[in-house]
Design a protein around this motif. Sequence first.
Motif, PDB file in Angstrom:
ATOM      1  N   ALA A  64       1.156  -6.586  -4.736  1.00 44.82           N
ATOM      2  CA  ALA A  64       1.245  -5.444  -5.655  1.00 44.82           C
ATOM      3  C   ALA A  64       2.513  -4.642  -5.384  1.00 44.82           C
ATOM      4  O   ALA A  64       2.958  -4.534  -4.235  1.00 44.82           O
ATOM      5  CB  ALA A  64       0.016  -4.546  -5.518  1.00 44.82           C
ATOM      6  N   ARG A  66       4.395  -0.827  -6.358  1.00 39.64           N
ATOM      7  CA  ARG A  66       4.155   0.504  -6.925  1.00 39.64           C
ATOM      8  C   ARG A  66       5.351   0.974  -7.756  1.00 39.64           C
ATOM      9  O   ARG A  66       6.499   0.689  -7.408  1.00 39.64           O
ATOM     10  CB  ARG A  66       3.880   1.532  -5.825  1.00 39.64           C
ATOM     11  N   ASP A  98      -3.232   4.318  -9.177  1.00 38.13           N
ATOM     12  CA  ASP A  98      -3.055   4.494  -7.741  1.00 38.13           C
ATOM     13  C   ASP A  98      -4.264   5.259  -7.202  1.00 38.13           C
ATOM     14  O   ASP A  98      -4.647   6.300  -7.744  1.00 38.13           O
ATOM     15  CB  ASP A  98      -1.777   5.285  -7.456  1.00 38.13           C
ATOM     16  N   ARG A 102      -3.053   3.403  -2.644  1.00 38.65           N
ATOM     17  CA  ARG A 102      -3.281   1.966  -2.763  1.00 38.65           C
ATOM     18  C   ARG A 102      -3.623   1.597  -4.200  1.00 38.65           C
ATOM     19  O   ARG A 102      -4.021   2.464  -4.981  1.00 38.65           O
ATOM     20  CB  ARG A 102      -4.425   1.527  -1.833  1.00 38.65           C
ATOM     21  N   PRO A 103      -3.468   0.307  -4.582  1.00 31.66           N
ATOM     22  CA  PRO A 103      -3.865  -0.103  -5.930  1.00 31.66           C
ATOM     23  C   PRO A 103      -5.332   0.232  -6.197  1.00 31.66           C
ATOM     24  O   PRO A 103      -6.195  -0.047  -5.365  1.00 31.66           O
ATOM     25  CB  PRO A 103      -3.626  -1.623  -5.919  1.00 31.66           C
ATOM     26  N   ASN A 135       1.861   7.760 -10.060  1.00 34.76           N
ATOM     27  CA  ASN A 135       2.028   6.454  -9.429  1.00 34.76           C
ATOM     28  C   ASN A 135       1.098   5.409 -10.035  1.00 34.76           C
ATOM     29  O   ASN A 135      -0.087   5.694 -10.293  1.00 34.76           O
ATOM     30  CB  ASN A 135       1.762   6.543  -7.929  1.00 34.76           C
ATOM     31  N   TYR A 136       1.629   4.213 -10.235  1.00 35.45           N
ATOM     32  CA  TYR A 136       0.859   3.061 -10.712  1.00 35.45           C
ATOM     33  C   TYR A 136       1.263   1.846  -9.893  1.00 35.45           C
ATOM     34  O   TYR A 136       2.252   1.874  -9.160  1.00 35.45           O
ATOM     35  CB  TYR A 136       1.122   2.794 -12.203  1.00 35.45           C
ATOM     36  N   TRP A 137       0.493   0.763 -10.034  1.00 39.31           N
ATOM     37  CA  TRP A 137       0.795  -0.495  -9.348  1.00 39.31           C
ATOM     38  C   TRP A 137       0.757  -1.645 -10.344  1.00 39.31           C
ATOM     39  O   TRP A 137      -0.079  -1.662 -11.259  1.00 39.31           O
ATOM     40  CB  TRP A 137      -0.224  -0.766  -8.252  1.00 39.31           C
ATOM     41  N   THR A 139      -0.114  -5.448 -10.027  1.00 46.40           N
ATOM     42  CA  THR A 139      -0.710  -6.385  -9.082  1.00 46.40           C
ATOM     43  C   THR A 139      -0.627  -7.809  -9.625  1.00 46.40           C
ATOM     44  O   THR A 139      -0.659  -8.041 -10.833  1.00 46.40           O
ATOM     45  CB  THR A 139      -2.187  -6.055  -8.807  1.00 46.40           C
ATOM     46  N   TRP A 172      -6.266  -3.223   0.688  1.00 49.51           N
ATOM     47  CA  TRP A 172      -4.849  -3.484   0.529  1.00 49.51           C
ATOM     48  C   TRP A 172      -4.071  -3.007   1.752  1.00 49.51           C
ATOM     49  O   TRP A 172      -4.282  -1.903   2.247  1.00 49.51           O
ATOM     50  CB  TRP A 172      -4.315  -2.771  -0.705  1.00 49.51           C
ATOM     51  N   ILE A 174      -0.576  -1.737   3.044  1.00 49.38           N
ATOM     52  CA  ILE A 174       0.543  -1.055   2.395  1.00 49.38           C
ATOM     53  C   ILE A 174       1.746  -1.008   3.335  1.00 49.38           C
ATOM     54  O   ILE A 174       1.611  -0.795   4.539  1.00 49.38           O
ATOM     55  CB  ILE A 174       0.153   0.389   2.005  1.00 49.38           C
ATOM     56  N   GLN A 179      10.953  -4.693  -3.041  1.00 53.81           N
ATOM     57  CA  GLN A 179      10.020  -4.956  -4.129  1.00 53.81           C
ATOM     58  C   GLN A 179      10.384  -6.260  -4.837  1.00 53.81           C
ATOM     59  O   GLN A 179      11.534  -6.695  -4.831  1.00 53.81           O
ATOM     60  CB  GLN A 179      10.004  -3.800  -5.128  1.00 53.81           C
TER      61      GLN A 179
END
Length: 216
Positions: A64, A66, A98, A102-103, A135-137, A139, A172, A174, A179
């Motif tokens: 994943a 972020r 988020d 974490r996701p 914040n988003y992920w 995955t 998860w 981290i 990335q």
Amino acid sequence: MKTTHFSTTRGLVAALSLLAIGALPQSARADVVYSTFGPGNSFSGSSGYDINGSGIFLGYREQAMRFTPSSSFTLTSVDVGGVTFMGGGTTNFQVVNDASGRPGSTVIASGTITFTGTASIKSFVASGAVNAGTNYWLTGSPVSSDSSVLWLHSTPVVNGMVASRSSTVGVWSISSGTQSAFRINGTLLSGSAPEPGTLALLALGMVGGVVARRRK
């Protein structure tokens, strides 16, 4: 006096331009929400994070990345750089919330991509909305047990938060690091840009100021 006349004329032109912009039909604008691709969609062709099914000798693995939008968007598509290492190469990608760094489990958009043995950019159509400063992920998880995909790194390197886990319900792990290559695309929501009415009011104010100066 000549300088004043030139300045006044220029002010009128600027104000009328704003009025013209405000009068134009306002359509949704395609834009990039977040991207780790380099110039010309460049990305690494050999290094990355593995996304593996349970039947792969390296063991099950999800990955994943972020991202944080600078404005609010309605999502349209997601592009990912990858290559198949073993098996079919079909991978499920999801944009999720988020949850405490974490996701999370709230799926905003999802799609399936099938990579090949050649490093390439593949895409899926997305929907849903993301908000500025949140914040988003993104995955990535394997679809079949015999699949192993390399989610290729960004080039030039883009550092950020990355996550991985070794089971579908595991915690998860981290870290901060390189990335993988991906791009989130969307259309800018109207609240993230000046409304036509705002531009018109600004232009009218400018016209009034210019006229007042000409009368002095």
